[in-house]
Design a protein around this motif. Structure first.
Motif, PDB file in Angstrom:
ATOM      1  N   THR A   1       0.850  -1.186   0.000  1.00  0.00           N
ATOM      2  CA  THR A   1       0.000   0.000   0.000  1.00  0.00           C
ATOM      3  C   THR A   1       0.886   1.237   0.000  1.00  0.00           C
ATOM      4  OG1 THR A   1      -1.748  -1.163   1.200  1.00  0.00           O
ATOM      5  CG2 THR A   1      -1.824   1.239   1.211  1.00  0.00           C
ATOM      6  N   ILE A   2       0.630   2.123  -0.939  1.00  0.00           N
ATOM      7  CA  ILE A   2       1.344   3.400  -1.059  1.00  0.00           C
ATOM      8  C   ILE A   2       0.274   4.485  -1.040  1.00  0.00           C
ATOM      9  CG2 ILE A   2       2.934   4.808  -2.440  1.00  0.00           C
ATOM     10  CD1 ILE A   2       2.673   1.142  -3.280  1.00  0.00           C
ATOM     11  N   GLY A   3       0.050   5.094   0.129  1.00  0.00           N
ATOM     12  CA  GLY A   3      -1.037   6.056   0.240  1.00  0.00           C
ATOM     13  C   GLY A   3      -2.361   5.408  -0.110  1.00  0.00           C
ATOM     14  N   GLU A   4      -3.038   5.952  -1.120  1.00  0.00           N
ATOM     15  CA  GLU A   4      -4.315   5.407  -1.564  1.00  0.00           C
ATOM     16  C   GLU A   4      -4.170   4.397  -2.705  1.00  0.00           C
ATOM     17  OE1 GLU A   4      -7.905   8.279  -1.195  1.00  0.00           O
ATOM     18  OE2 GLU A   4      -6.268   9.469  -2.069  1.00  0.00           O
ATOM     19  N   VAL A   5      -2.958   4.006  -3.002  1.00  0.00           N
ATOM     20  CA  VAL A   5      -2.684   3.075  -4.098  1.00  0.00           C
ATOM     21  C   VAL A   5      -2.293   1.722  -3.520  1.00  0.00           C
ATOM     22  CG1 VAL A   5      -1.196   2.623  -6.094  1.00  0.00           C
ATOM     23  CG2 VAL A   5      -1.941   4.961  -5.592  1.00  0.00           C
ATOM     24  N   THR A   6      -2.800   0.650  -4.115  1.00  0.00           N
ATOM     25  CA  THR A   6      -2.344  -0.690  -3.762  1.00  0.00           C
ATOM     26  C   THR A   6      -1.694  -1.339  -4.970  1.00  0.00           C
ATOM     27  OG1 THR A   6      -4.472  -1.724  -4.278  1.00  0.00           O
ATOM     28  CG2 THR A   6      -4.125  -0.991  -2.010  1.00  0.00           C
ATOM     29  N   VAL A   7      -0.668  -2.129  -4.708  1.00  0.00           N
ATOM     30  CA  VAL A   7       0.058  -2.866  -5.747  1.00  0.00           C
ATOM     31  C   VAL A   7       0.024  -4.338  -5.359  1.00  0.00           C
ATOM     32  CG1 VAL A   7       2.259  -3.195  -6.930  1.00  0.00           C
ATOM     33  CG2 VAL A   7       1.573  -0.897  -6.189  1.00  0.00           C
ATOM     34  N   THR A   8      -0.486  -5.181  -6.259  1.00  0.00           N
ATOM     35  CA  THR A   8      -0.603  -6.611  -6.010  1.00  0.00           C
ATOM     36  C   THR A   8       0.222  -7.371  -7.038  1.00  0.00           C
ATOM     37  OG1 THR A   8      -2.863  -6.310  -5.189  1.00  0.00           O
ATOM     38  CG2 THR A   8      -2.204  -8.547  -5.753  1.00  0.00           C
ATOM     39  N   LYS A   9       1.028  -8.312  -6.563  1.00  0.00           N
ATOM     40  CA  LYS A   9       1.900  -9.126  -7.424  1.00  0.00           C
ATOM     41  C   LYS A   9       1.177 -10.409  -7.817  1.00  0.00           C
ATOM     42  CE  LYS A   9       6.179 -11.822  -6.856  1.00  0.00           C
ATOM     43  NZ  LYS A   9       7.220 -12.172  -5.857  1.00  0.00           N
ATOM     44  N   ILE A  10       1.144 -10.679  -9.123  1.00  0.00           N
ATOM     45  CA  ILE A  10       0.568 -11.910  -9.653  1.00  0.00           C
ATOM     46  C   ILE A  10       1.676 -12.654 -10.391  1.00  0.00           C
ATOM     47  CG2 ILE A  10      -1.255 -12.948 -11.040  1.00  0.00           C
ATOM     48  CD1 ILE A  10      -2.377 -11.265  -8.776  1.00  0.00           C
ATOM     49  N   VAL A  11       2.073 -13.813  -9.879  1.00  0.00           N
ATOM     50  CA  VAL A  11       3.228 -14.544 -10.399  1.00  0.00           C
ATOM     51  C   VAL A  11       2.817 -15.473 -11.534  1.00  0.00           C
ATOM     52  CG1 VAL A  11       5.043 -16.205  -9.832  1.00  0.00           C
ATOM     53  CG2 VAL A  11       4.422 -14.429  -8.187  1.00  0.00           C
ATOM     54  N   GLU A  12       3.596 -15.460 -12.604  1.00  0.00           N
ATOM     55  CA  GLU A  12       3.444 -16.459 -13.660  1.00  0.00           C
ATOM     56  C   GLU A  12       4.467 -17.582 -13.518  1.00  0.00           C
ATOM     57  OE1 GLU A  12       2.587 -16.546 -18.400  1.00  0.00           O
ATOM     58  OE2 GLU A  12       4.322 -15.350 -17.778  1.00  0.00           O
ATOM     59  N   LEU A  13       5.711 -17.234 -13.168  1.00  0.00           N
ATOM     60  CA  LEU A  13       6.781 -18.231 -13.163  1.00  0.00           C
ATOM     61  C   LEU A  13       7.882 -17.778 -12.220  1.00  0.00           C
ATOM     62  CD1 LEU A  13       7.912 -20.808 -14.655  1.00  0.00           C
ATOM     63  CD2 LEU A  13       8.955 -19.223 -16.287  1.00  0.00           C
ATOM     64  N   GLU A  14       8.354 -18.692 -11.358  1.00  0.00           N
ATOM     65  CA  GLU A  14       9.521 -18.431 -10.522  1.00  0.00           C
ATOM     66  C   GLU A  14      10.553 -19.516 -10.767  1.00  0.00           C
ATOM     67  OE1 GLU A  14       8.678 -17.955  -6.398  1.00  0.00           O
ATOM     68  OE2 GLU A  14       7.827 -15.946  -6.657  1.00  0.00           O
ATOM     69  N   MET A  15      11.829 -19.168 -10.585  1.00  0.00           N
ATOM     70  CA  MET A  15      12.893 -20.133 -10.852  1.00  0.00           C
ATOM     71  C   MET A  15      14.104 -19.811  -9.978  1.00  0.00           C
ATOM     72  SD  MET A  15      13.404 -18.239 -14.423  1.00  0.00           S
ATOM     73  CE  MET A  15      11.834 -17.450 -14.033  1.00  0.00           C
ATOM     74  N   THR A  16      14.893 -20.837  -9.691  1.00  0.00           N
ATOM     75  CA  THR A  16      16.178 -20.681  -9.017  1.00  0.00           C
ATOM     76  C   THR A  16      17.241 -21.286  -9.908  1.00  0.00           C
ATOM     77  OG1 THR A  16      15.156 -20.798  -6.823  1.00  0.00           O
ATOM     78  CG2 THR A  16      17.525 -21.204  -6.962  1.00  0.00           C
ATOM     79  N   GLY A  17      18.281 -20.521 -10.183  1.00  0.00           N
ATOM     80  CA  GLY A  17      19.334 -20.986 -11.072  1.00  0.00           C
ATOM     81  C   GLY A  17      18.946 -20.824 -12.531  1.00  0.00           C
TER      82      GLY A  17
ATOM     83  N   THR B   1      -7.704 -13.693 -11.845  1.00  0.00           N
ATOM     84  CA  THR B   1      -9.123 -13.600 -11.508  1.00  0.00           C
ATOM     85  C   THR B   1      -9.359 -13.966 -10.054  1.00  0.00           C
ATOM     86  OG1 THR B   1      -9.734 -14.087 -13.794  1.00  0.00           O
ATOM     87  CG2 THR B   1     -11.412 -14.463 -12.110  1.00  0.00           C
ATOM     88  N   ALA B   2      -8.696 -15.011  -9.582  1.00  0.00           N
ATOM     89  CA  ALA B   2      -8.856 -15.430  -8.187  1.00  0.00           C
ATOM     90  C   ALA B   2      -8.387 -14.360  -7.210  1.00  0.00           C
ATOM     91  CB  ALA B   2      -8.087 -16.730  -7.952  1.00  0.00           C
ATOM     92  N   ALA B   3      -7.432 -13.545  -7.642  1.00  0.00           N
ATOM     93  CA  ALA B   3      -6.952 -12.445  -6.796  1.00  0.00           C
ATOM     94  C   ALA B   3      -7.907 -11.257  -6.788  1.00  0.00           C
ATOM     95  CB  ALA B   3      -5.571 -12.001  -7.255  1.00  0.00           C
ATOM     96  N   GLY B   4      -8.976 -11.339  -7.582  1.00  0.00           N
ATOM     97  CA  GLY B   4      -9.974 -10.268  -7.616  1.00  0.00           C
ATOM     98  C   GLY B   4      -9.877  -9.358  -8.814  1.00  0.00           C
ATOM     99  N   PHE B   5      -9.101  -9.791  -9.842  1.00  0.00           N
ATOM    100  CA  PHE B   5      -8.876  -8.936 -10.999  1.00  0.00           C
ATOM    101  C   PHE B   5      -9.213  -9.657 -12.299  1.00  0.00           C
ATOM    102  CE2 PHE B   5      -5.450  -8.047  -7.815  1.00  0.00           C
ATOM    103  CZ  PHE B   5      -5.996  -6.868  -7.303  1.00  0.00           C
TER     104      PHE B   5
END
Length: 283
Positions: free
Chosen positions: A4-20, A97-101
């Motif tokens: 949350t930044i003041g009246e703004v919200t930022v939500t992260k939606i992941v497609e792919l994560e990797m290590t290495g 969509t499940a996150a509300g978007f």
């Protein structure tokens, strides 16, 4: 994950994560070179010095806008250079969509640049045709960025990306070309951060005296905070990219601006502070 930044919200939606497997991108970031940067563990590197990376979008909600910043890789896309990015069949839209978007709730799509992992969900395949994923949205693309890639003749990979993820948006009449310092709404302003591509931008959020910066790819991984001279092989102009990192780090270090990394895995966000002759991210 949400901020949350003041009246703004930022939500992260992941497609792919990797290590290495990141040497194709950051060849200087060998495990031996990464391990001495101890603050990278555990969020951004593992105990052996392998980098953690993520491909994700951010949904930015202001009092008047619902913006998705960068749209990852997408499903069913062909001709990608990296095999596991090709012909994907992932749950990104269901997760969004499940996150509300749901897609028809997005009114703005903002592309920091036009590389493969930032435009993929601009479109989806329906009956063999590429159609806008976000049919009610205005798609904002950098004018300089678009014109550059339109003029390049020796990048068949970019021609493919344009054909399935950019040109259908143009043809649908949903694209708006913007300048690298454009003001999107009261809370959102673009910041030119050139070097990775000729029209690359970051996204500044300002609301009620608070600030955050969505980086885009002027740095791909927090190791570049400690080592600004490390360039990725995907940079159009590596020297300009190094200059941009030094300039942005001088500007941000010691300030309360929240840095939200477009490819930063794990906690994803933190504040930039001086660390001897270099910098680190405090999370």
């Amino acid at each position: 994950m949400k901020w949350t930044i003041g009246e703004v919200t930022v939500t992260k939606i992941v497609e792919l994560e990797m290590t290495g497997g990141s040497r194709f991108l950051l060849p200087q970031a060998t495990p031996e070179a990464v391990l001495p940067i101890t603050w990278l563990q555990p969020h951004f590197a593992d105990a052996t010095g392998r980098l953690r990376l993520s491909i994700h979008s951010f949904v930015v909600e202001t009092p008047t806008r619902r913006i998705i910043v960068d749209t990852c890789l997408g499903n069913d896309k062909q001709g990608r250079r990296i095999p596991h990015w090709n012909d994907r069949d992932g749950p990104f839209l269901a997760d969004l969509t499940a996150a509300g978007f749901p897609p028809d709730s997005i009114d703005t799509v903002l592309c920091t640049h036009l590389h493969v992992d930032h435009v993929g969900w601009n479109t989806r395949q329906v009956d063999g045709k590429w159609v806008p994923t976000f049919p009610r949205a205005q798609y904002l693309m950098g004018r300089a960025e678009y014109e550059h890639w339109q003029s390049v003749q020796d990048r068949p990979d970019m021609a493919t990306i344009f054909a399935d993820s950019v040109t259908p948006i143009i043809d649908a009449g949903l694209a708006t070309m913007v300048e690298t310092n454009a003001r999107i709404c009261n809370e959102i302003t673009l910041v030119p951060t050139l070097g990775h591509t000729p029209g690359h931008v970051s996204v500044m959020i300002q609301s009620n005296g608070e600030q955050a910066l969505i980086t885009g790819d002027f740095m791909h991984h927090p190791c570049q905070i400690a080592r600004p001279e490390w360039s990725t092989l995907a940079d159009s102009d590596p020297e300009q990219g190094i200059e941009t990192r030094h300039r942005m780090f001088r500007r941000l270090a010691g300030t309360p601006v929240l840095i939200i990394g477009t490819h930063f895995a794990g906690v994803t966000a933190g504040r930039l502070v001086a660390d001897g002759s270099s910098y680190r991210l405090d999370v």
